[in-house]
Design a protein around this motif. Structure first.
Motif, PDB file in Angstrom:
ATOM      1  N   THR A  71      -0.817  36.713  73.639  1.00 46.53           N
ATOM      2  CA  THR A  71       0.113  35.764  74.504  1.00 46.53           C
ATOM      3  C   THR A  71       1.209  34.797  73.803  1.00 46.53           C
ATOM      4  N   ILE A  72       0.424  33.871  73.008  1.00 42.97           N
ATOM      5  CA  ILE A  72       1.281  32.760  72.517  1.00 42.97           C
ATOM      6  C   ILE A  72       2.025  33.278  71.183  1.00 42.97           C
ATOM      7  N   ILE A  73       1.172  34.101  70.516  1.00 39.84           N
ATOM      8  CA  ILE A  73       1.917  34.515  68.946  1.00 39.84           C
ATOM      9  C   ILE A  73       3.127  35.344  69.347  1.00 39.84           C
ATOM     10  N   PRO A  74       2.954  36.392  70.327  1.00 38.33           N
ATOM     11  CA  PRO A  74       4.288  37.158  70.429  1.00 38.33           C
ATOM     12  C   PRO A  74       5.517  36.131  70.864  1.00 38.33           C
ATOM     13  N   ARG A  75       5.265  35.161  71.634  1.00 40.49           N
ATOM     14  CA  ARG A  75       6.388  34.255  71.984  1.00 40.49           C
ATOM     15  C   ARG A  75       7.021  33.634  70.856  1.00 40.49           C
ATOM     16  N   LEU A  76       5.961  33.012  69.904  1.00 40.82           N
ATOM     17  CA  LEU A  76       6.544  32.316  68.772  1.00 40.82           C
ATOM     18  C   LEU A  76       7.105  33.070  67.852  1.00 40.82           C
ATOM     19  N   ARG A  77       6.724  34.438  67.582  1.00 42.58           N
ATOM     20  CA  ARG A  77       7.423  35.395  66.685  1.00 42.58           C
ATOM     21  C   ARG A  77       8.894  35.668  67.291  1.00 42.58           C
ATOM     22  N   GLU A  78       8.896  35.657  68.830  1.00 41.88           N
ATOM     23  CA  GLU A  78      10.397  35.931  69.414  1.00 41.88           C
ATOM     24  C   GLU A  78      11.049  34.810  69.057  1.00 41.88           C
ATOM     25  N   SER A  79      10.543  33.472  69.269  1.00 40.30           N
ATOM     26  CA  SER A  79      11.289  32.169  69.169  1.00 40.30           C
ATOM     27  C   SER A  79      11.880  32.128  67.598  1.00 40.30           C
ATOM     28  N   VAL A  80      11.272  32.544  66.729  1.00 40.12           N
ATOM     29  CA  VAL A  80      11.538  32.654  65.257  1.00 40.12           C
ATOM     30  C   VAL A  80      12.548  33.488  65.059  1.00 40.12           C
ATOM     31  N   GLU A  81      12.329  34.565  65.703  1.00 34.95           N
ATOM     32  CA  GLU A  81      13.509  35.688  65.409  1.00 34.95           C
ATOM     33  C   GLU A  81      14.801  35.370  65.997  1.00 34.95           C
ATOM     34  N   THR A  82      14.783  34.616  67.317  1.00 37.61           N
ATOM     35  CA  THR A  82      15.922  34.075  67.949  1.00 37.61           C
ATOM     36  C   THR A  82      16.554  33.053  67.191  1.00 37.61           C
ATOM     37  N   ALA A  83      15.658  32.178  66.755  1.00 38.33           N
ATOM     38  CA  ALA A  83      16.313  30.779  65.856  1.00 38.33           C
ATOM     39  C   ALA A  83      16.982  31.553  64.647  1.00 38.33           C
ATOM     40  N   GLN A  85      18.498  34.474  64.221  1.00 38.83           N
ATOM     41  CA  GLN A  85      19.555  35.097  64.741  1.00 38.83           C
ATOM     42  C   GLN A  85      20.785  33.971  65.021  1.00 38.83           C
ATOM     43  N   HIS A  86      20.487  33.126  65.877  1.00 42.85           N
ATOM     44  CA  HIS A  86      21.089  31.878  66.118  1.00 42.85           C
ATOM     45  C   HIS A  86      21.949  31.226  64.790  1.00 42.85           C
ATOM     46  N   ALA A  87      20.879  30.956  63.734  1.00 38.81           N
ATOM     47  CA  ALA A  87      21.390  30.441  62.294  1.00 38.81           C
ATOM     48  C   ALA A  87      22.208  31.232  61.859  1.00 38.81           C
ATOM     49  N   GLN A  88      22.064  32.549  61.834  1.00 35.29           N
ATOM     50  CA  GLN A  88      23.093  33.606  61.238  1.00 35.29           C
ATOM     51  C   GLN A  88      24.325  33.654  61.900  1.00 35.29           C
ATOM     52  N   ARG A  89      24.256  33.559  63.192  1.00 35.18           N
ATOM     53  CA  ARG A  89      25.736  33.532  63.819  1.00 35.18           C
ATOM     54  C   ARG A  89      26.519  32.013  63.547  1.00 35.18           C
ATOM     55  N   SER A  90      25.716  30.913  63.701  1.00 43.20           N
ATOM     56  CA  SER A  90      26.274  29.767  63.071  1.00 43.20           C
ATOM     57  C   SER A  90      27.091  29.759  61.865  1.00 43.20           C
ATOM     58  N   VAL A  91      26.199  30.203  60.882  1.00 42.42           N
ATOM     59  CA  VAL A  91      27.107  30.390  59.700  1.00 42.42           C
ATOM     60  C   VAL A  91      28.288  31.198  59.550  1.00 42.42           C
ATOM     61  N   GLU A  92      28.241  32.297  60.409  1.00 40.93           N
ATOM     62  CA  GLU A  92      29.504  33.270  60.484  1.00 40.93           C
ATOM     63  C   GLU A  92      30.562  32.592  61.295  1.00 40.93           C
ATOM     64  N   LEU A 207      20.163  27.756  58.080  1.00 44.62           N
ATOM     65  CA  LEU A 207      19.873  29.311  58.036  1.00 44.62           C
ATOM     66  C   LEU A 207      18.678  29.533  56.976  1.00 44.62           C
ATOM     67  N   THR A 208      18.907  28.918  55.871  1.00 40.22           N
ATOM     68  CA  THR A 208      17.855  28.605  54.676  1.00 40.22           C
ATOM     69  C   THR A 208      16.338  28.514  55.353  1.00 40.22           C
ATOM     70  N   ARG A 209      16.342  27.370  56.403  1.00 42.88           N
ATOM     71  CA  ARG A 209      14.993  26.863  56.899  1.00 42.88           C
ATOM     72  C   ARG A 209      14.674  28.112  57.735  1.00 42.88           C
ATOM     73  N   GLN A 210      15.214  28.732  58.795  1.00 41.07           N
ATOM     74  CA  GLN A 210      15.049  29.651  59.481  1.00 41.07           C
ATOM     75  C   GLN A 210      14.553  30.984  58.894  1.00 41.07           C
ATOM     76  N   GLU A 211      15.164  31.330  57.709  1.00 33.47           N
ATOM     77  CA  GLU A 211      14.699  32.298  56.857  1.00 33.47           C
ATOM     78  C   GLU A 211      13.480  32.208  56.341  1.00 33.47           C
ATOM     79  N   GLU A 212      13.005  30.969  55.847  1.00 36.53           N
ATOM     80  CA  GLU A 212      11.853  30.760  55.354  1.00 36.53           C
ATOM     81  C   GLU A 212      10.770  30.802  56.363  1.00 36.53           C
ATOM     82  N   LEU A 213      11.035  30.342  57.417  1.00 35.99           N
ATOM     83  CA  LEU A 213      10.035  30.272  58.527  1.00 35.99           C
ATOM     84  C   LEU A 213       9.855  32.071  59.025  1.00 35.99           C
TER      85      LEU A 213
END
Length: 235
Positions: A71-83, A85-92, A207-213
Protein backbone atom coordinates in the motif's frame (compact mmCIF):
# COMPACT_ATOMS: atom_id res chain seq x y z
CA UNK A 1 4.07 -10.72 -5.49
CA UNK A 2 3.39 -9.61 -1.91
CA UNK A 3 0.03 -11.38 -1.77
CA UNK A 4 1.38 -14.63 -3.23
CA UNK A 5 1.61 -17.23 -0.42
CA UNK A 6 4.49 -18.95 -2.19
CA UNK A 7 6.53 -15.75 -1.97
CA UNK A 8 6.12 -15.31 1.79
CA UNK A 9 9.20 -17.35 2.79
CA UNK A 10 11.41 -15.37 0.41
CA UNK A 11 9.92 -12.05 1.45
CA UNK A 12 10.38 -12.98 5.11
CA UNK A 13 14.08 -13.62 4.49
CA UNK A 14 14.42 -10.28 2.72
CA UNK A 15 12.62 -8.57 5.61
CA UNK A 16 14.98 -10.15 8.14
CA UNK A 17 18.00 -9.20 6.04
CA UNK A 18 16.83 -5.59 5.72
CA UNK A 19 16.38 -5.05 9.45
CA UNK A 20 19.34 -7.12 10.61
CA UNK A 21 21.73 -4.11 10.82
CA UNK A 22 19.20 -2.20 12.91
CA UNK A 23 18.68 -5.13 15.27
CA UNK A 24 22.44 -5.54 15.61
CA UNK A 25 22.75 -1.89 16.57
CA UNK A 26 19.97 -2.25 19.13
CA UNK A 27 21.70 -5.27 20.65
CA UNK A 28 25.01 -3.40 20.81
CA UNK A 29 23.37 -0.39 22.49
CA UNK A 30 21.87 -2.62 25.16
CA UNK A 31 25.07 -4.56 25.65
CA UNK A 32 27.00 -1.31 26.12
CA UNK A 33 24.34 0.08 28.45
CA UNK A 34 23.89 3.06 26.15
CA UNK A 35 21.96 5.97 27.63
CA UNK A 36 20.52 8.54 25.19
CA UNK A 37 21.99 12.01 25.58
CA UNK A 38 20.04 15.24 25.64
CA UNK A 39 21.73 17.88 23.49
CA UNK A 40 21.12 21.51 22.62
CA UNK A 41 21.08 22.39 18.93
CA UNK A 42 22.58 25.54 17.44
CA UNK A 43 19.14 27.15 17.32
CA UNK A 44 18.70 26.60 21.04
CA UNK A 45 16.22 23.74 20.75
CA UNK A 46 16.63 20.63 22.89
CA UNK A 47 16.76 17.13 21.42
CA UNK A 48 17.19 13.70 22.96
CA UNK A 49 18.88 10.84 21.13
CA UNK A 50 16.84 7.76 20.28
CA UNK A 51 16.99 4.90 22.77
CA UNK A 52 17.30 1.21 21.98
CA UNK A 53 13.64 0.70 22.87
CA UNK A 54 12.60 3.46 20.49
CA UNK A 55 14.69 1.95 17.70
CA UNK A 56 13.09 -1.42 18.34
CA UNK A 57 9.59 0.05 18.36
CA UNK A 58 10.29 1.56 14.93
CA UNK A 59 10.80 -1.87 13.37
CA UNK A 60 7.51 -3.06 11.87
CA UNK A 61 6.36 -6.63 12.21
CA UNK A 62 6.67 -8.73 9.09
CA UNK A 63 2.92 -8.47 8.49
CA UNK A 64 3.02 -4.67 8.83
CA UNK A 65 6.03 -4.49 6.55
CA UNK A 66 4.25 -6.67 4.00
CA UNK A 67 1.18 -4.46 4.19
CA UNK A 68 3.34 -1.39 3.67
CA UNK A 69 4.95 -2.91 0.58
CA UNK A 70 1.48 -3.39 -0.90
CA UNK A 71 0.00 0.00 0.00
CA UNK A 72 2.41 2.69 1.18
CA UNK A 73 5.45 1.87 -0.96
CA UNK A 74 3.59 2.04 -4.31
CA UNK A 75 2.30 5.50 -3.38
CA UNK A 76 5.79 6.62 -2.42
CA UNK A 77 7.16 5.32 -5.72
CA UNK A 78 4.45 7.16 -7.63
CA UNK A 79 5.20 10.32 -5.65
CA UNK A 80 8.91 10.13 -6.50
CA UNK A 81 8.18 9.53 -10.18
CA UNK A 82 5.73 12.44 -10.27
CA UNK A 83 8.22 14.76 -8.56
CA UNK A 84 10.87 13.78 -11.10
CA UNK A 85 8.53 14.52 -14.00
CA UNK A 86 7.64 17.91 -12.52
CA UNK A 87 11.32 18.72 -12.04
CA UNK A 88 12.08 17.78 -15.65
CA UNK A 89 9.25 19.98 -16.93
CA UNK A 90 10.39 22.83 -14.70
CA UNK A 91 13.87 22.76 -16.25
CA UNK A 92 12.39 22.64 -19.75
CA UNK A 93 9.97 25.50 -19.04
CA UNK A 94 12.65 27.64 -17.44
CA UNK A 95 14.95 27.22 -20.43
CA UNK A 96 12.10 27.96 -22.83
CA UNK A 97 10.98 31.11 -21.01
CA UNK A 98 14.20 33.08 -21.28
CA UNK A 99 14.17 36.90 -21.00
CA UNK A 100 13.83 37.47 -24.73
CA UNK A 101 10.70 35.37 -25.19
CA UNK A 102 7.29 36.97 -25.23
CA UNK A 103 5.81 37.60 -21.80
CA UNK A 104 2.29 36.56 -20.81
CA UNK A 105 1.36 40.14 -19.86
CA UNK A 106 -1.73 41.39 -21.68
CA UNK A 107 -2.61 44.54 -19.74
CA UNK A 108 -0.56 46.96 -17.65
CA UNK A 109 -2.14 49.56 -15.37
CA UNK A 110 0.00 52.53 -14.45
CA UNK A 111 0.07 56.06 -13.15
CA UNK A 112 2.65 57.58 -15.44
CA UNK A 113 5.84 55.59 -14.88
CA UNK A 114 4.51 53.94 -11.72
CA UNK A 115 3.10 50.49 -12.38
CA UNK A 116 -0.07 49.74 -10.43
CA UNK A 117 -0.66 46.21 -11.63
CA UNK A 118 -0.92 43.95 -14.64
CA UNK A 119 -2.99 41.09 -16.05
CA UNK A 120 -1.63 37.85 -17.49
CA UNK A 121 -3.16 36.25 -20.58
CA UNK A 122 -4.81 33.63 -18.37
CA UNK A 123 -6.60 36.44 -16.54
CA UNK A 124 -4.45 36.44 -13.42
CA UNK A 125 -4.21 39.90 -11.84
CA UNK A 126 -1.11 41.16 -10.03
CA UNK A 127 -1.35 44.43 -8.12
CA UNK A 128 0.98 46.59 -6.08
CA UNK A 129 -0.07 48.50 -2.98
CA UNK A 130 -0.97 51.58 -5.02
CA UNK A 131 -3.26 49.50 -7.21
CA UNK A 132 -4.76 47.19 -4.59
CA UNK A 133 -8.19 48.74 -5.15
CA UNK A 134 -8.36 46.84 -8.46
CA UNK A 135 -8.57 43.50 -6.63
CA UNK A 136 -12.34 43.88 -6.38
CA UNK A 137 -12.61 43.40 -10.14
CA UNK A 138 -10.60 40.21 -9.83
CA UNK A 139 -13.07 38.98 -7.20
CA UNK A 140 -15.98 39.84 -9.47
CA UNK A 141 -14.37 37.90 -12.31
CA UNK A 142 -14.12 34.92 -9.94
CA UNK A 143 -17.83 35.13 -9.18
CA UNK A 144 -18.61 35.25 -12.89
CA UNK A 145 -16.40 32.24 -13.54
CA UNK A 146 -14.36 34.09 -16.15
CA UNK A 147 -10.99 32.90 -17.43
CA UNK A 148 -8.56 33.56 -20.26
CA UNK A 149 -9.20 36.45 -22.62
CA UNK A 150 -12.73 37.00 -21.30
CA UNK A 151 -11.28 37.59 -17.84
CA UNK A 152 -8.54 39.86 -19.21
CA UNK A 153 -11.15 41.96 -21.03
CA UNK A 154 -13.47 42.12 -18.03
CA UNK A 155 -10.82 43.34 -15.59
CA UNK A 156 -9.27 45.73 -18.11
CA UNK A 157 -12.60 47.26 -19.10
CA UNK A 158 -13.73 47.54 -15.47
CA UNK A 159 -10.60 49.44 -14.44
CA UNK A 160 -10.84 51.71 -17.50
CA UNK A 161 -14.49 52.46 -16.81
CA UNK A 162 -14.24 53.08 -13.07
CA UNK A 163 -10.82 54.75 -12.99
CA UNK A 164 -10.38 56.84 -16.15
CA UNK A 165 -7.23 58.46 -14.76
CA UNK A 166 -5.39 55.14 -14.76
CA UNK A 167 -3.19 54.57 -17.81
CA UNK A 168 -4.11 51.30 -19.49
CA UNK A 169 -1.64 49.54 -21.79
CA UNK A 170 -3.25 46.72 -23.77
CA UNK A 171 -1.34 43.94 -25.53
CA UNK A 172 -2.16 40.87 -27.58
CA UNK A 173 -0.35 37.78 -28.86
CA UNK A 174 1.36 39.85 -31.54
CA UNK A 175 2.65 42.87 -29.63
CA UNK A 176 3.09 41.70 -26.04
CA UNK A 177 6.48 42.77 -24.62
CA UNK A 178 9.24 40.28 -24.00
CA UNK A 179 10.08 39.47 -20.42
CA UNK A 180 13.16 41.65 -20.71
CA UNK A 181 11.22 44.59 -22.17
CA UNK A 182 8.53 44.34 -19.50
CA UNK A 183 11.11 44.25 -16.73
CA UNK A 184 13.20 47.11 -18.10
CA UNK A 185 10.12 49.29 -18.62
CA UNK A 186 8.40 48.78 -15.29
CA UNK A 187 11.01 47.29 -12.97
CA UNK A 188 14.32 48.95 -13.96
CA UNK A 189 16.00 47.89 -10.71
CA UNK A 190 15.24 44.23 -11.38
CA UNK A 191 18.06 42.28 -13.02
CA UNK A 192 16.06 40.06 -15.33
CA UNK A 193 19.11 38.16 -16.58
CA UNK A 194 20.33 37.36 -13.09
CA UNK A 195 16.84 36.29 -12.05
CA UNK A 196 16.65 33.98 -15.06
CA UNK A 197 20.00 32.40 -14.26
CA UNK A 198 18.91 31.89 -10.65
CA UNK A 199 15.69 30.19 -11.74
CA UNK A 200 17.67 27.93 -14.07
CA UNK A 201 20.11 26.98 -11.31
CA UNK A 202 17.29 26.31 -8.85
CA UNK A 203 15.36 24.19 -11.36
CA UNK A 204 18.47 22.19 -12.26
CA UNK A 205 19.37 21.69 -8.60
CA UNK A 206 15.88 20.38 -7.87
CA UNK A 207 16.08 18.06 -10.88
CA UNK A 208 19.40 16.68 -9.62
CA UNK A 209 17.85 15.97 -6.21
CA UNK A 210 14.82 14.26 -7.73
CA UNK A 211 17.01 12.19 -10.06
CA UNK A 212 19.04 11.00 -7.08
CA UNK A 213 15.88 10.03 -5.16
CA UNK A 214 14.60 8.16 -8.20
CA UNK A 215 17.96 6.42 -8.71
CA UNK A 216 18.05 5.28 -5.09
CA UNK A 217 14.48 4.05 -5.35
CA UNK A 218 15.25 2.04 -8.49
CA UNK A 219 18.38 0.61 -6.86
CA UNK A 220 16.30 -0.54 -3.88
CA UNK A 221 13.76 -2.17 -6.18
CA UNK A 222 16.46 -3.89 -8.22
CA UNK A 223 18.27 -5.02 -5.08
CA UNK A 224 15.11 -6.59 -3.68
CA UNK A 225 14.24 -8.31 -6.95
CA UNK A 226 17.77 -9.67 -7.34
CA UNK A 227 17.81 -10.95 -3.76
CA UNK A 228 14.43 -12.65 -4.09
CA UNK A 229 15.39 -14.16 -7.44
CA UNK A 230 18.56 -15.55 -5.89
CA UNK A 231 16.59 -17.17 -3.07
CA UNK A 232 14.14 -18.70 -5.52
CA UNK A 233 16.95 -20.11 -7.65
CA UNK A 234 18.51 -21.71 -4.57
CA UNK A 235 15.23 -23.30 -3.48
Amino acid sequence: MYSDPEMRPYLKQYYEKSYAPMRERIAAMREDGYTPRTIQNEDGSIATEISADQYEAAIPTFEKWLEGQQTIIPRLRESVETALQHAQRSVENTKANHPDTQSDVRTVFSNGDQILGYVYKNGGLVTHDAGSYMRKFNDQADLLGLSGQARVDYITDAVSRHYPNVDVHRYNNQNAPTRREFSERWYPDHNVEQAYQSRQAEAQSNLTRQEELYRRQQNNINEMQSYLLGLMEQA
